[in-house]
Write a protein that holds these residues in place. Structure first.
Motif: not given
Length: 236
Positions: A59-64, A87-96
């Motif tokens: 969620r923090w990553l998503a808010g960056l 788990i972290a990437l599943a919460q963020a719009p980061i497609d890597v």
């Protein structure tokens, strides 16, 4: 200095709380000689709190801001680190894609694996004496690694990243020793300086960041846990 200055951002995250952390905490202050961890180090999973911490990280990553979000993710091959990143990437719009690199694995303890400090003193008193005489930075347990051994493999990793990921924003999920030794390399610290820093435990799922500034990476945060409010903080 580690050759990582071509990166735009370098962000290191310690894995979330693991069942191994809980086992270690349970024997602290007792006369136990072993930690009681059943799995090999590479297979120790996250605890329920660790999974919550990884989701909070996401969620923090998503808010960056979009220009700070990772464009490349590299993780230790150990289960607790890979699952933290997943788990972290599943919460963020980061497609890597998550890339696993064995150079980010935790420090190998060799014959001392699974022993408490008391267990080391009782079962391997000669090694306890070697550690006292040589010091933590250069001491290598039989079959294991010293802190300087970590520096060698991390120099190799970051040299590769400088060429492969120039201009990118790199997120690394790994272990407390990796975070500490990365700071040693990036900030050109001395043995004395890094061992003083190491006295403060790196919290599970804490964030440490450097940003490109005038041709070099400069520290932005260290051992930051602000994003974990409500998710639990563990440091063992």
């Amino acid at each position: 200095m580690a050759r990582v200055n071509a990166l735009q951002w370098l962000t290191l995250v310690r894995h979330g709380e693991s069942t191994g952390n809980l086992a270690y905490q349970a024997v602290q202050g007792t006369d136990a000689e072993e930690t009681g961890i059943a799995e090999r180090d590479a297979d120790i999973p996250l605890s329920d709190t660790g999974r919550e911490q990884a989701a909070a990280l996401g969620r923090w990553l998503a808010g960056l801001p979009e220009d700070e979000r990772p464009t490349r993710v590299v993780t230790s091959p150990y289960v607790r680190a890979v699952d933290t990143a997943r788990i972290a990437l599943a919460q963020a719009p980061i497609d890597v894609e998550i890339r696993v690199d064995e150079r980010l694995r935790d420090r190998d303890q060799g014959v001392l694996e699974g022993l408490t400090p008391l267990g080391v003193r009782r079962r391997h008193p000669e090694e306890a004496e070697r550690l006292r005489r040589i010091g933590k930075f250069y001491y290598r347990p039989p079959g294991g690694e010293s802190w300087t051994d970590l520096a060698l493999r991390l120099r190799s990793l970051y040299r590769d990243l400088e060429y492969e990921a120039a201009g990118e924003r790199v997120l690394v999920a790994a272990h407390d020793a990796i975070v500490v030794m990365t700071r040693y390399l990036v900030e050109d610290l001395s043995e004395r300086e890094v061992l003083e820093i190491e006295k403060t435990p790196i919290a599970n799922c804490s964030v440490t960041r450097w940003r490109q500034d005038e041709g070099r990476l400069r520290a932005v945060s260290y051992n930051d846990c602000a994003h974990l409010t409500g998710a639990g903080v563990a440091t063992a």
